[in-house]
Design a protein around this motif. Structure first.
Motif, PDB file in Angstrom:
ATOM      1  N   SER A   5     -40.027  24.350 -17.665  1.00  0.00           N
ATOM      2  CA  SER A   5     -40.821  25.427 -17.882  1.00  0.00           C
ATOM      3  C   SER A   5     -42.318  25.350 -18.482  1.00  0.00           C
ATOM      4  CB  SER A   5     -40.064  26.683 -18.896  1.00  0.00           C
ATOM      5  OG  SER A   5     -40.031  26.269 -20.199  1.00  0.00           O
ATOM      6  N   ARG A   6     -42.400  24.135 -18.919  1.00  0.00           N
ATOM      7  CA  ARG A   6     -43.809  23.767 -19.624  1.00  0.00           C
ATOM      8  C   ARG A   6     -44.425  22.624 -18.963  1.00  0.00           C
ATOM      9  NH1 ARG A   6     -43.570  24.778 -25.426  1.00  0.00           N
ATOM     10  NH2 ARG A   6     -41.840  25.837 -25.969  1.00  0.00           N
ATOM     11  N   PRO A   7     -45.556  22.267 -19.184  1.00  0.00           N
ATOM     12  CA  PRO A   7     -45.835  20.853 -18.655  1.00  0.00           C
ATOM     13  C   PRO A   7     -44.984  19.728 -18.600  1.00  0.00           C
ATOM     14  CG  PRO A   7     -47.850  21.853 -20.118  1.00  0.00           C
ATOM     15  CD  PRO A   7     -46.509  22.541 -20.448  1.00  0.00           C
ATOM     16  N   VAL A   8     -44.852  19.098 -17.572  1.00  0.00           N
ATOM     17  CA  VAL A   8     -43.620  18.336 -17.276  1.00  0.00           C
ATOM     18  C   VAL A   8     -43.713  16.776 -17.795  1.00  0.00           C
ATOM     19  CG1 VAL A   8     -42.950  19.505 -15.464  1.00  0.00           C
ATOM     20  CG2 VAL A   8     -44.465  17.936 -14.934  1.00  0.00           C
ATOM     21  N   TRP A   9     -43.949  16.814 -19.153  1.00  0.00           N
ATOM     22  CA  TRP A   9     -44.290  15.446 -19.810  1.00  0.00           C
ATOM     23  C   TRP A   9     -43.734  15.483 -21.231  1.00  0.00           C
ATOM     24  CZ3 TRP A   9     -47.622  14.455 -23.893  1.00  0.00           C
ATOM     25  CH2 TRP A   9     -48.577  15.182 -24.119  1.00  0.00           C
ATOM     26  N   GLU A  10     -43.150  14.410 -21.721  1.00  0.00           N
ATOM     27  CA  GLU A  10     -42.894  14.253 -23.356  1.00  0.00           C
ATOM     28  C   GLU A  10     -43.417  12.942 -23.683  1.00  0.00           C
ATOM     29  OE1 GLU A  10     -38.698  17.168 -23.181  1.00  0.00           O
ATOM     30  OE2 GLU A  10     -38.708  14.827 -23.495  1.00  0.00           O
ATOM     31  N   MET A  11     -43.627  12.844 -24.842  1.00  0.00           N
ATOM     32  CA  MET A  11     -44.122  11.693 -25.558  1.00  0.00           C
ATOM     33  C   MET A  11     -43.231  11.374 -26.935  1.00  0.00           C
ATOM     34  SD  MET A  11     -47.994  10.311 -26.482  1.00  0.00           S
ATOM     35  CE  MET A  11     -48.558  10.313 -24.781  1.00  0.00           C
ATOM     36  N   TYR A  12     -42.839  10.249 -27.101  1.00  0.00           N
ATOM     37  CA  TYR A  12     -42.269  10.044 -28.257  1.00  0.00           C
ATOM     38  C   TYR A  12     -42.732   8.682 -28.861  1.00  0.00           C
ATOM     39  CZ  TYR A  12     -38.364  12.886 -26.359  1.00  0.00           C
ATOM     40  OH  TYR A  12     -37.715  13.963 -26.008  1.00  0.00           O
ATOM     41  N   VAL A  13     -43.223   8.865 -30.022  1.00  0.00           N
ATOM     42  CA  VAL A  13     -43.789   7.689 -31.108  1.00  0.00           C
ATOM     43  C   VAL A  13     -42.310   7.358 -31.763  1.00  0.00           C
ATOM     44  CG1 VAL A  13     -45.382   7.204 -32.655  1.00  0.00           C
ATOM     45  CG2 VAL A  13     -45.834   8.924 -31.153  1.00  0.00           C
ATOM     46  N   ILE A  14     -42.204   6.096 -31.688  1.00  0.00           N
ATOM     47  CA  ILE A  14     -40.951   5.379 -32.034  1.00  0.00           C
ATOM     48  C   ILE A  14     -41.288   4.367 -33.261  1.00  0.00           C
ATOM     49  CG2 ILE A  14     -38.756   4.451 -31.553  1.00  0.00           C
ATOM     50  CD1 ILE A  14     -39.137   5.170 -28.698  1.00  0.00           C
ATOM     51  N   GLU A  15     -40.767   4.539 -34.427  1.00  0.00           N
ATOM     52  CA  GLU A  15     -41.378   3.669 -35.495  1.00  0.00           C
ATOM     53  C   GLU A  15     -39.899   2.824 -35.704  1.00  0.00           C
ATOM     54  OE1 GLU A  15     -45.134   5.463 -37.965  1.00  0.00           O
ATOM     55  OE2 GLU A  15     -42.972   6.038 -38.428  1.00  0.00           O
ATOM     56  N   GLY A  16     -40.128   1.968 -36.672  1.00  0.00           N
ATOM     57  CA  GLY A  16     -38.941   1.125 -37.269  1.00  0.00           C
ATOM     58  C   GLY A  16     -38.501  -0.105 -36.344  1.00  0.00           C
ATOM     59  N   LEU A  17     -39.529  -0.381 -35.548  1.00  0.00           N
ATOM     60  CA  LEU A  17     -39.126  -1.653 -34.770  1.00  0.00           C
ATOM     61  C   LEU A  17     -39.256  -3.019 -35.675  1.00  0.00           C
ATOM     62  CD1 LEU A  17     -39.983   0.313 -32.704  1.00  0.00           C
ATOM     63  CD2 LEU A  17     -40.777  -1.247 -31.446  1.00  0.00           C
ATOM     64  N   ASP A  18     -38.378  -3.238 -36.598  1.00  0.00           N
ATOM     65  CA  ASP A  18     -38.739  -4.244 -37.912  1.00  0.00           C
ATOM     66  C   ASP A  18     -37.926  -5.563 -37.380  1.00  0.00           C
ATOM     67  OD1 ASP A  18     -40.016  -2.174 -39.257  1.00  0.00           O
ATOM     68  OD2 ASP A  18     -38.141  -1.446 -39.933  1.00  0.00           O
ATOM     69  N   ASN A  19     -37.057  -5.499 -36.543  1.00  0.00           N
ATOM     70  CA  ASN A  19     -36.453  -6.760 -36.255  1.00  0.00           C
ATOM     71  C   ASN A  19     -36.445  -7.290 -34.791  1.00  0.00           C
ATOM     72  OD1 ASN A  19     -35.013  -8.064 -38.827  1.00  0.00           O
ATOM     73  ND2 ASN A  19     -34.727  -5.942 -39.245  1.00  0.00           N
ATOM     74  N   VAL A  20     -37.460  -6.917 -34.085  1.00  0.00           N
ATOM     75  CA  VAL A  20     -37.927  -7.446 -32.636  1.00  0.00           C
ATOM     76  C   VAL A  20     -38.436  -8.706 -32.780  1.00  0.00           C
ATOM     77  CG1 VAL A  20     -38.476  -6.855 -30.550  1.00  0.00           C
ATOM     78  CG2 VAL A  20     -37.772  -4.898 -32.011  1.00  0.00           C
ATOM     79  N   ASP A  21     -38.127  -9.769 -32.121  1.00  0.00           N
ATOM     80  CA  ASP A  21     -38.356 -10.906 -32.752  1.00  0.00           C
ATOM     81  C   ASP A  21     -39.849 -11.417 -32.140  1.00  0.00           C
ATOM     82  OD1 ASP A  21     -37.765 -11.528 -30.116  1.00  0.00           O
ATOM     83  OD2 ASP A  21     -36.543 -13.299 -30.438  1.00  0.00           O
ATOM     84  N   PHE A  22     -40.363 -10.858 -31.090  1.00  0.00           N
ATOM     85  CA  PHE A  22     -41.567 -11.131 -30.585  1.00  0.00           C
ATOM     86  C   PHE A  22     -42.625 -10.008 -31.304  1.00  0.00           C
ATOM     87  CE2 PHE A  22     -40.213  -7.974 -27.459  1.00  0.00           C
ATOM     88  CZ  PHE A  22     -40.997  -7.332 -27.229  1.00  0.00           C
ATOM     89  N   LEU A  23     -42.305  -9.065 -32.001  1.00  0.00           N
ATOM     90  CA  LEU A  23     -43.069  -8.213 -32.732  1.00  0.00           C
ATOM     91  C   LEU A  23     -43.558  -8.377 -34.143  1.00  0.00           C
ATOM     92  CD1 LEU A  23     -41.710  -4.814 -31.233  1.00  0.00           C
ATOM     93  CD2 LEU A  23     -43.805  -6.165 -30.460  1.00  0.00           C
ATOM     94  N   PRO A  24     -44.822  -8.207 -34.433  1.00  0.00           N
ATOM     95  CA  PRO A  24     -45.084  -8.407 -35.972  1.00  0.00           C
ATOM     96  C   PRO A  24     -44.888  -7.239 -36.704  1.00  0.00           C
ATOM     97  CG  PRO A  24     -47.094  -7.555 -34.806  1.00  0.00           C
ATOM     98  CD  PRO A  24     -46.139  -7.764 -33.886  1.00  0.00           C
ATOM     99  N   PRO A  25     -44.797  -7.184 -37.939  1.00  0.00           N
ATOM    100  CA  PRO A  25     -44.363  -6.049 -38.733  1.00  0.00           C
ATOM    101  C   PRO A  25     -45.165  -4.906 -38.636  1.00  0.00           C
ATOM    102  CG  PRO A  25     -44.406  -7.900 -40.179  1.00  0.00           C
ATOM    103  CD  PRO A  25     -44.999  -8.327 -38.791  1.00  0.00           C
ATOM    104  N   GLY A  26     -44.546  -3.916 -38.794  1.00  0.00           N
ATOM    105  CA  GLY A  26     -45.463  -2.528 -38.172  1.00  0.00           C
ATOM    106  C   GLY A  26     -45.489  -2.103 -37.009  1.00  0.00           C
ATOM    107  N   ALA A  27     -45.097  -2.841 -36.164  1.00  0.00           N
ATOM    108  CA  ALA A  27     -45.132  -2.706 -34.734  1.00  0.00           C
ATOM    109  C   ALA A  27     -44.640  -1.235 -34.304  1.00  0.00           C
ATOM    110  CB  ALA A  27     -44.700  -3.439 -33.722  1.00  0.00           C
ATOM    111  N   PHE A  28     -45.003  -0.439 -33.319  1.00  0.00           N
ATOM    112  CA  PHE A  28     -44.400   0.787 -32.844  1.00  0.00           C
ATOM    113  C   PHE A  28     -44.538   1.093 -31.294  1.00  0.00           C
ATOM    114  CE2 PHE A  28     -48.839   1.853 -33.387  1.00  0.00           C
ATOM    115  CZ  PHE A  28     -49.224   2.637 -32.463  1.00  0.00           C
ATOM    116  N   ALA A  29     -43.615   1.707 -30.856  1.00  0.00           N
ATOM    117  CA  ALA A  29     -43.811   2.237 -29.687  1.00  0.00           C
ATOM    118  C   ALA A  29     -44.116   3.699 -29.248  1.00  0.00           C
ATOM    119  CB  ALA A  29     -42.205   1.804 -28.914  1.00  0.00           C
ATOM    120  N   ILE A  30     -44.665   3.971 -27.815  1.00  0.00           N
ATOM    121  CA  ILE A  30     -44.799   5.094 -27.446  1.00  0.00           C
ATOM    122  C   ILE A  30     -44.030   5.087 -26.080  1.00  0.00           C
ATOM    123  CG2 ILE A  30     -46.390   6.844 -26.605  1.00  0.00           C
ATOM    124  CD1 ILE A  30     -48.218   5.930 -28.774  1.00  0.00           C
ATOM    125  N   MET A  31     -43.149   6.150 -25.922  1.00  0.00           N
ATOM    126  CA  MET A  31     -42.395   6.279 -24.641  1.00  0.00           C
ATOM    127  C   MET A  31     -42.859   7.614 -24.124  1.00  0.00           C
ATOM    128  SD  MET A  31     -38.430   6.540 -24.011  1.00  0.00           S
ATOM    129  CE  MET A  31     -37.714   6.994 -22.330  1.00  0.00           C
TER     130      MET A  31
END
Length: 499
Positions: free
Chosen positions: A115-141
């Motif tokens: 019933s709304r514009p057909v999209w959602e965006m999630y800012v995901i923090e806390g990726l602290d122990n993903v071995d190919f990422l530096p500290p403070g990395a985040f994701a957007i889905m």
């Protein structure tokens, strides 16, 4: 107000509970290039607001015609609320790759609010122990319903909200936007009568000719394949009804290594190598379950027919092709040769027929297309037979090969999640960006309880074909020097892969 096309509306008509027709994009960022410390959610929200004019889909919602007598319309949402669409979450401790995969799977499993514009965006923090990422990395889905765009348009949209430098000197010009009054039911029904009459007249004049042309193309395509290669597919654990739950993984590779492998088979493309790898990985996976099929597996391959003039637009411009993966051939290079030949023949046929089939779909009245959508999504009958004739989906969306930035943060990984359905319970979203190639499988949790193992199968299948290609090319001039450089790069890439 603009009307959807028949091809776009078809994704609405095939949407079912727990079998939702939306796709997702996952971007992962390194904040080391951000000025003034870590980004705040408020800054990200402001940046998204600035880029809303990059595509009309951000602020447009669907208006359904009563009784589905015509295709739906897009209108500018008079009640648009950015903070409903952009949400902020964090992974639980320890914030590793497995937890990110679980969270992304759960988010993708949920339906969109249509019933709304057909999209959602999630800012995901806390990726602290993903071995190919530096500290403070985040994701957007970002989740978007397929009625709004296809995979190529989704990738173009992703690129549109990014910059080619951390802090560009000039801000992009924003388009003016005004909310619209929802049309009245009487207005929609009046338009439906006119549109259906026009489509009926147009269909009567040209549909017979187009169907005849498409039939000739389909008939000629069948003659080009050996008996049993594409006409029949084995039933595997993925050719069953799916549950509401998803699992997702991603295998990350060096794009240059895929380019090197394709040189071992004249005429092969990177997409051919991807198909050969996916076929090899599935064979390994089913071998481990003692479920190896005795027929070659097949793949649905969505092919973009978007012209240059249509680049940057929303909507769907895809043609669904079907090819054999030649999985009975255990030699990886011979399997790649067969895949390359099958795809080459498909392209020669589909180059003519794809546009014809799309035009046929646009001329079908909406009530007829609704019935067709229900038949395709049905649990029995020709719809099920069609879905079960594919063992997997492999969709390839190339991205830019230069770094991109969002709010000053560098995009380090660009990948996605495709669609699965009953009797077609695994898909592979393939993306390339800045020297990386990612194969991201999505499946049903019951069908694939061990997605990390399937990712390992993808990595093993590529290692096998890479070594076979290297052995074949070993006699070429300079091969030893090039091989040394490749080996060093492979070790570096493996060190950055998710575990």
């Amino acid at each position: 107000m603009r009307q959807t096309t028949g091809g776009d509306a078809f994704f609405l008509y095939t949407d079912r509970e727990s079998r939702h027709q939306h796709i997702s994009m996952l971007n992962i960022y390194d904040q080391s290039s951000v000025r003034g410390g870590p980004l705040r959610f408020k800054t990200i929200l402001q940046q998204v607001e600035k880029r809303l004019s990059a595509s009309p889909i951000f602020r447009q919602k669907l208006v359904q015609v009563p009784l589905n007598l015509d295709y739906p319309y897009w209108i500018n949402d008079p009640d648009f609320d950015l903070e409903f669409h952009v949400r902020h979450i964090a992974l639980p401790k320890p914030g590793d790759w497995r937890q990110l995969c679980i969270q992304v799977s759960r988010l993708h499993s949920r339906p969109l609010d249509m019933s709304r514009p057909v999209w959602e965006m999630y800012v995901i923090e806390g990726l602290d122990n993903v071995d190919f990422l530096p500290p403070g990395a985040f994701a957007i889905m970002t989740k978007v319903h397929h009625v709004a765009l296809d995979g190529v348009a989704a990738a173009e949209l992703t690129m549109a909200i990014h910059d080619t430098e951390p802090y560009p000197e000039r801000e992009r010009r924003q388009r003016r936007w005004r909310p619209e009054r929802p049309p009245r039911a009487a207005e929609l029904l009046s338009r439906a009568g006119v549109n259906n009459l026009r489509r009926g007249l147009r269909t009567g004049r040209s549909l017979t000719a187009k169907l005849g042309s498409a039939a000739l193309e389909i008939g000629s395509s069948r003659k080009q394949y050996p008996a049993g290669e594409v006409t029949k597919a084995p039933l595997t654990r993925f050719n069953e009804p799916i549950s509401p739950h998803r699992v997702w993984e991603a295998a990350r590779f060096d794009l240059e290594e895929f380019r090197a492998v394709r040189k071992a088979v004249p005429g092969a493309t990177i997409n051919d190598v991807v198909l050969a790898v996916c076929g090899g990985a599935m064979t390994r996976y089913l071998d481990s379950k003692h479920e190896t099929p005795d027929l070659p597996m097949t793949a649905m391959v969505p092919v973009s027919v978007r012209s240059r003039g249509e680049s940057g637009g929303a909507g769907n411009k895809i043609h669904l092709s079907r090819t054999s993966l030649s999985t009975l051939e255990r030699d990886p290079l011979k399997r790649l040769q067969r895949v390359q030949k099958s795809m080459e023949e498909l392209k020669s046929v589909n180059a003519i027929s794809a546009r014809e089939l799309m035009e046929i779909q646009e001329q079908v009245p909406a009530p007829t297309l609704v019935l067709a959508g229900r038949a395709v999504a049905a649990s029995r009958g020709p719809g099920r037979a069609y879905r079960a004739s594919h063992n997997m989906v492999v969709t390839n969306v190339p991205g830019p090969q230069q770094p991109l930035y969002f709010c000053g943060a560098r995009l380090v990984m660009f990948t996605g999640l495709a669609v699965i359905g009953d009797d077609m319970g695994i898909s592979h979203a393939v993306t390339s960006y800045d020297g990386d190639l990612v194969i991201a499988p999505l499946s049903d949790r019951k069908m694939m309880p061990d997605p990390a193992f399937y990712r390992a199968c993808l990595e093993a299948a590529f290692a096998e074909i890479r070594e076979a290609a290297a052995a074949k090319l070993a006699g070429s001039p300079g091969a030893h020097r090039a091989g040394g450089r490749k080996a060093g790069k492979r070790v570096a890439k493996r060190g950055r892969a998710g575990t």
